[in-house]
Design an enzyme around this catalytic site. Structure first.
Site, PDB file in Angstrom:
ATOM      1  CB  CYS A  63      -0.887  -0.024   1.246  1.00  0.00           C
ATOM      2  SG  CYS A  63      -1.892   1.455   1.483  1.00  0.00           S
ATOM      3  CB  CYS A  64       2.140   3.667  -2.031  1.00  0.00           C
ATOM      4  SG  CYS A  64       1.276   3.710  -3.612  1.00  0.00           S
ATOM      5  CE1 TYR A  65       1.514   9.703   1.609  1.00  0.00           C
ATOM      6  CE2 TYR A  65       3.306   8.902   0.230  1.00  0.00           C
ATOM      7  CZ  TYR A  65       2.864   9.519   1.392  1.00  0.00           C
ATOM      8  OH  TYR A  65       3.766   9.930   2.329  1.00  0.00           O
TER       9      TYR A  65
END
Length: 98
Positions: A63-65
């Site tokens: 997961c990132c932004y």
């Protein structure tokens, strides 16, 4: 096999069904301000330790932004021997506020 994409809805179902390794690669302040329950924060400070201890047979979801940086990271983890690595489409911004 290259990494795959995973929707937020699929991740929500998967988290209820079986063990998943969920990692968050955003900056420490963003992670501290909010993250998906059960996610581990992974960065340069603990990447080596994570790779040494991780169960590569479990699905790995990155997961990132917004779901962009996580694609490169999922590809990297795939190359490190994870059997299933996924980039979370839409990233943390797509995760419903709880």
């Amino acid at each position: 096999m290259p990494f795959k994409h995973m929707s937020v809805a699929t991740l929500q179902s998967l988290l209820n069904e079986k063990p998943v390794t969920l990692i968050d690669i955003r900056d420490p302040a963003s992670f501290a301000a909010g993250h998906i329950e059960g996610a581990q924060h992974i960065g340069n400070h603990n990447l080596e330790q994570f790779l040494a201890e991780a169960d590569r047979s479990l699905p790995l979801v990155v997961c990132c932004y917004h779901g962009n940086s996580s694609q490169g990271a999922a590809d990297y983890f795939n190359q490190q021997g994870f059997e299933e690595s996924y980039s979370l489409d839409g990233g943390f911004t797509a995760w419903p506020a709880s």
